[in-house]
Design a protein around this motif. Sequence first.
Motif, PDB file in Angstrom:
ATOM      1  N   LYS A 127       1.084  -1.098   0.176  1.00 19.95           N
ATOM      2  CA  LYS A 127      -0.004   0.031   0.077  1.00 19.95           C
ATOM      3  C   LYS A 127       1.003   1.061  -0.230  1.00 19.95           C
ATOM      4  N   THR A 128       1.946   1.355   0.684  1.00 18.15           N
ATOM      5  CA  THR A 128       2.897   2.526   0.937  1.00 18.15           C
ATOM      6  C   THR A 128       3.469   2.924  -0.513  1.00 18.15           C
ATOM      7  N   ASN A 129       4.030   1.860  -1.197  1.00 18.10           N
ATOM      8  CA  ASN A 129       4.411   1.928  -2.564  1.00 18.10           C
ATOM      9  C   ASN A 129       3.459   2.339  -3.479  1.00 18.10           C
ATOM     10  N   ALA A 130       2.140   1.979  -3.462  1.00 20.03           N
ATOM     11  CA  ALA A 130       1.018   2.174  -4.341  1.00 20.03           C
ATOM     12  C   ALA A 130       0.874   3.487  -3.975  1.00 20.03           C
ATOM     13  N   ALA A 131       0.789   4.136  -2.766  1.00 21.49           N
ATOM     14  CA  ALA A 131       0.443   5.654  -2.533  1.00 21.49           C
ATOM     15  C   ALA A 131       1.597   6.353  -2.900  1.00 21.49           C
ATOM     16  N   ALA A 132       2.784   6.081  -2.816  1.00 23.44           N
ATOM     17  CA  ALA A 132       3.945   6.670  -3.082  1.00 23.44           C
ATOM     18  C   ALA A 132       3.725   6.949  -4.709  1.00 23.44           C
ATOM     19  N   GLY A 133       3.527   5.759  -5.568  1.00 25.78           N
ATOM     20  CA  GLY A 133       3.510   6.168  -6.895  1.00 25.78           C
ATOM     21  C   GLY A 133       2.397   7.008  -7.276  1.00 25.78           C
ATOM     22  N   GLY A 134       1.419   6.650  -6.544  1.00 27.89           N
ATOM     23  CA  GLY A 134       0.330   7.746  -7.156  1.00 27.89           C
ATOM     24  C   GLY A 134       0.793   9.252  -6.779  1.00 27.89           C
ATOM     25  N   ILE A 135       1.187   9.470  -5.608  1.00 23.34           N
ATOM     26  CA  ILE A 135       1.754  11.145  -5.392  1.00 23.34           C
ATOM     27  C   ILE A 135       2.681  11.670  -6.290  1.00 23.34           C
ATOM     28  N   PHE A 136       3.755  10.681  -6.813  1.00 22.22           N
ATOM     29  CA  PHE A 136       4.688  11.187  -7.728  1.00 22.22           C
ATOM     30  C   PHE A 136       4.090  11.194  -9.122  1.00 22.22           C
ATOM     31  N   SER A 137       3.171  10.052  -9.513  1.00 22.73           N
ATOM     32  CA  SER A 137       2.776  10.220 -10.980  1.00 22.73           C
ATOM     33  C   SER A 137       1.905  11.365 -11.028  1.00 22.73           C
ATOM     34  N   GLY A 138       0.883  11.607 -10.086  1.00 26.62           N
ATOM     35  CA  GLY A 138      -0.032  12.728 -10.152  1.00 26.62           C
ATOM     36  C   GLY A 138       0.700  14.033 -10.205  1.00 26.62           C
ATOM     37  N   PHE A 139       1.756  14.383  -9.245  1.00 24.64           N
ATOM     38  CA  PHE A 139       2.310  15.462  -9.364  1.00 24.64           C
ATOM     39  C   PHE A 139       3.027  15.797 -10.379  1.00 24.64           C
ATOM     40  N   SER A 140       3.716  14.968 -11.010  1.00 23.56           N
ATOM     41  CA  SER A 140       4.726  15.051 -12.321  1.00 23.56           C
ATOM     42  C   SER A 140       3.556  15.079 -13.421  1.00 23.56           C
ATOM     43  N   ALA A 141       2.197  14.486 -13.481  1.00 26.49           N
ATOM     44  CA  ALA A 141       1.528  14.794 -14.725  1.00 26.49           C
ATOM     45  C   ALA A 141       0.973  16.165 -14.450  1.00 26.49           C
ATOM     46  N   GLY A 142       0.617  16.788 -13.312  1.00 25.71           N
ATOM     47  CA  GLY A 142       0.167  18.163 -13.070  1.00 25.71           C
ATOM     48  C   GLY A 142       1.405  19.245 -13.585  1.00 25.71           C
ATOM     49  N   LEU A 143       2.569  18.766 -13.232  1.00 25.30           N
ATOM     50  CA  LEU A 143       3.666  19.873 -13.199  1.00 25.30           C
ATOM     51  C   LEU A 143       4.359  19.704 -14.495  1.00 25.30           C
ATOM     52  N   LEU A 144       4.549  18.565 -15.254  1.00 24.68           N
ATOM     53  CA  LEU A 144       5.361  18.413 -16.359  1.00 24.68           C
ATOM     54  C   LEU A 144       4.380  17.931 -17.659  1.00 24.68           C
ATOM     55  N   GLY A 145       3.327  17.334 -17.173  1.00 25.51           N
ATOM     56  CA  GLY A 145       2.354  16.920 -18.287  1.00 25.51           C
ATOM     57  C   GLY A 145       2.283  15.336 -18.510  1.00 25.51           C
ATOM     58  N   THR A 146       3.317  14.643 -17.640  1.00 24.93           N
ATOM     59  CA  THR A 146       3.358  13.321 -17.906  1.00 24.93           C
ATOM     60  C   THR A 146       3.706  12.743 -16.326  1.00 24.93           C
ATOM     61  N   GLY A 147       2.936  11.841 -16.115  1.00 25.32           N
ATOM     62  CA  GLY A 147       3.276  10.926 -14.954  1.00 25.32           C
ATOM     63  C   GLY A 147       2.958   9.283 -15.206  1.00 25.32           C
ATOM     64  N   GLY A 148       2.423   8.911 -16.443  1.00 28.77           N
ATOM     65  CA  GLY A 148       2.113   7.534 -16.674  1.00 28.77           C
ATOM     66  C   GLY A 148       3.211   6.584 -16.422  1.00 28.77           C
ATOM     67  N   ALA A 149       4.446   6.932 -16.803  1.00 26.24           N
ATOM     68  CA  ALA A 149       5.724   6.240 -16.722  1.00 26.24           C
ATOM     69  C   ALA A 149       5.848   5.735 -15.039  1.00 26.24           C
ATOM     70  N   ILE A 150       5.792   6.767 -14.435  1.00 30.64           N
ATOM     71  CA  ILE A 150       5.789   6.446 -12.815  1.00 30.64           C
ATOM     72  C   ILE A 150       4.756   5.537 -12.298  1.00 30.64           C
ATOM     73  N   ARG A 151       3.354   5.895 -12.684  1.00 29.76           N
ATOM     74  CA  ARG A 151       2.388   4.873 -12.222  1.00 29.76           C
ATOM     75  C   ARG A 151       2.495   3.535 -12.828  1.00 29.76           C
ATOM     76  N   GLY A 152       3.021   3.540 -14.254  1.00 25.82           N
ATOM     77  CA  GLY A 152       3.192   2.192 -14.867  1.00 25.82           C
ATOM     78  C   GLY A 152       4.013   1.446 -14.320  1.00 25.82           C
ATOM     79  N   LEU A 153       5.177   1.932 -13.855  1.00 23.30           N
ATOM     80  CA  LEU A 153       6.244   1.248 -13.159  1.00 23.30           C
ATOM     81  C   LEU A 153       5.552   0.782 -11.725  1.00 23.30           C
ATOM     82  N   THR A 154       4.849   1.524 -11.181  1.00 21.74           N
ATOM     83  CA  THR A 154       4.260   1.028  -9.909  1.00 21.74           C
ATOM     84  C   THR A 154       3.184   0.032 -10.088  1.00 21.74           C
ATOM     85  N   MET A 155       2.763   0.201 -11.006  1.00 22.56           N
ATOM     86  CA  MET A 155       1.424  -0.861 -10.858  1.00 22.56           C
ATOM     87  C   MET A 155       2.167  -2.293 -11.711  1.00 22.56           C
TER      88      MET A 155
END
Length: 245
Positions: A127-155
């Motif tokens: 759960k911790t890594n899943a939540a961390a992946g969600g935080i970083f992928s969401g923040f990256s998506a909002g700031l840089l326009g792309t966060g799928g790579a981080i979420r894909g790796l987590t999933m």
Amino acid sequence: MFSSLDISIGFLLMALLAEVVGTIGGFGSSVFFVPMAGFYLDFHSVLGLTALLHVASNASKLALFRKGLDRKLIVYIGVPSVIFVILGGWLTQYIDTGALKIVLAIFLIAFSLFFLIRKNIVIQPNKTNAAAGGIFSGFSAGLLGTGGAIRGLTMASFNLEKSVFVATSAFIDLLIDTTRTVVYYQNGYIKKEEWVYVPFLLAVAIVGSYIGKKILERMPQHYFRRFSLVLILLIGTLMLFQIDA
């Protein structure tokens, strides 16, 4: 300089390529679309159109890969992603776009090199890594326009069946992109003259997702994942040259 017609055709062909390769590679189209679209439009416009493309893209994927959703991952990854995509999107108003392009280029290069070298990297599916992946992928998506790579790796660490992986990732991405579309619109990133692209991007999302799905069914996933990483590396390198120029 490109003429407006050249920009339209080149932009849409680039979007189609990003959608096909993004579907195949499992990272989503934005990791390719954002840096490539930067050759045609300013960074804020790219952010706005990327969000619109992704809404259509993920709606298409949900229709094509409709074997089921993992509700637990939607909660553990999706909820923090939505919260932090708002923060990332809001911060884009206050950070120089040149700096954001440099950060994105470095991120793409570092990401691709790391996973090309460390092919067997493993993330514990908790759960911790899943939540961390969600935080970083969401923040990256909002700031840089792309966060799928981080979420894909987590999933990927959860060893999901392929269609469940794509459907769940698409659902989470749809939540993220709907949220950041609202934020970007309020920031003024989606300009009136760019709405003409919306119906074309919808068609690109449907066709690109379908082509990617058909290729993915026939070819080994690891081959295309490696191809995707090499392409990400090349795009990031090209972005750095573009910034220097």
